[in-house]
Design an enzyme around this catalytic site. Structure first.
Site, PDB file in Angstrom:
ATOM      1  N   MET A   1       5.854  -2.988   0.472  1.00  0.00           N
ATOM      2  CA  MET A   1       5.384  -3.466   1.200  1.00  0.00           C
ATOM      3  C   MET A   1       5.520  -3.074   2.421  1.00  0.00           C
ATOM      4  O   MET A   1       6.344  -3.633   3.155  1.00  0.00           O
ATOM      5  CB  MET A   1       5.180  -5.008   0.680  1.00  0.00           C
ATOM      6  CG  MET A   1       4.266  -6.274   1.940  1.00  0.00           C
ATOM      7  SD  MET A   1       3.770  -7.209   1.675  1.00  0.00           S
ATOM      8  CE  MET A   1       5.411  -8.001   1.391  1.00  0.00           C
ATOM      9  N   PRO A   2       4.371  -2.759   3.809  1.00  0.00           N
ATOM     10  CA  PRO A   2       4.766  -2.204   4.809  1.00  0.00           C
ATOM     11  C   PRO A   2       4.172  -4.345   5.772  1.00  0.00           C
ATOM     12  O   PRO A   2       3.419  -4.687   5.340  1.00  0.00           O
ATOM     13  CB  PRO A   2       3.164  -1.462   5.498  1.00  0.00           C
ATOM     14  CG  PRO A   2       2.746  -0.812   3.905  1.00  0.00           C
ATOM     15  CD  PRO A   2       3.738  -2.311   3.450  1.00  0.00           C
ATOM     16  N   TYR A   3       5.373  -3.630   6.134  1.00  0.00           N
ATOM     17  CA  TYR A   3       4.961  -5.467   7.366  1.00  0.00           C
ATOM     18  C   TYR A   3       5.745  -4.814   8.231  1.00  0.00           C
ATOM     19  O   TYR A   3       6.494  -4.325   9.691  1.00  0.00           O
ATOM     20  CB  TYR A   3       6.145  -6.474   6.970  1.00  0.00           C
ATOM     21  CG  TYR A   3       6.326  -7.403   8.039  1.00  0.00           C
ATOM     22  CD1 TYR A   3       5.756  -8.912   7.428  1.00  0.00           C
ATOM     23  CD2 TYR A   3       7.186  -8.050   8.972  1.00  0.00           C
ATOM     24  CE1 TYR A   3       5.659  -9.850   8.081  1.00  0.00           C
ATOM     25  CE2 TYR A   3       6.972  -8.776   9.797  1.00  0.00           C
ATOM     26  CZ  TYR A   3       6.977  -9.795  10.079  1.00  0.00           C
ATOM     27  OH  TYR A   3       6.444 -11.110   9.887  1.00  0.00           O
ATOM     28  N   ARG A  37       0.105   3.651   2.044  1.00  0.00           N
ATOM     29  CA  ARG A  37       0.553   2.633   2.017  1.00  0.00           C
ATOM     30  C   ARG A  37      -1.192   1.994   1.440  1.00  0.00           C
ATOM     31  O   ARG A  37      -1.728   2.254   2.779  1.00  0.00           O
ATOM     32  CB  ARG A  37       1.049   1.717   2.607  1.00  0.00           C
ATOM     33  CG  ARG A  37       2.154   2.560   3.182  1.00  0.00           C
ATOM     34  CD  ARG A  37       3.818   2.347   1.314  1.00  0.00           C
ATOM     35  NE  ARG A  37       4.642   3.531   1.537  1.00  0.00           N
ATOM     36  CZ  ARG A  37       5.674   2.954   2.192  1.00  0.00           C
ATOM     37  NH1 ARG A  37       5.881   0.926   2.337  1.00  0.00           N
ATOM     38  NH2 ARG A  37       6.892   3.764   2.454  1.00  0.00           N
ATOM     39  N   VAL A  43       0.941  -6.143   5.516  1.00  0.00           N
ATOM     40  CA  VAL A  43       1.042  -7.242   6.190  1.00  0.00           C
ATOM     41  C   VAL A  43       1.273  -6.652   7.678  1.00  0.00           C
ATOM     42  O   VAL A  43       1.681  -5.989   8.637  1.00  0.00           O
ATOM     43  CB  VAL A  43       2.176  -7.910   6.231  1.00  0.00           C
ATOM     44  CG1 VAL A  43       2.136  -9.287   7.134  1.00  0.00           C
ATOM     45  CG2 VAL A  43       1.692  -8.305   4.447  1.00  0.00           C
TER      46      VAL A  43
END
Length: 69
Positions: A1-3, A37, A43
């Site tokens: 999950m990219p943040y 992604r 996020v």
């Protein structure tokens, strides 16, 4: 999950909700394009920081801006 955390200074002219939406959408699209992604797991957080709360060269950004730097 990219943040992704975007930090910007609180200026006299605040960032509008529309600008924030464009930043969030743009970063999300870029991560999808470059890293593959999924947008549903990406996020993006935008932090607006008071210019008195960080500094460059030993002084606050607010002080530097008052001198025109």
């Amino acid at each position: 999950m990219p943040y992704v955390n975007i930090k910007v200074t609180k200026e006299q002219e605040p960032i509008t909700p529309e600008q924030k939406q464009r930043l969030i959408q743009g970063v999300t699209d870029l991560l999808k394009e470059v890293l593959g992604r999924g947008p549903k797991t990406t996020v993006v957080v935008i932090d607006e920081i008071d210019m008195d709360n960080y500094g460059i060269g030993g002084e606050t950004v607010a002080a530097r801006r008052q001198r025109g730097e």
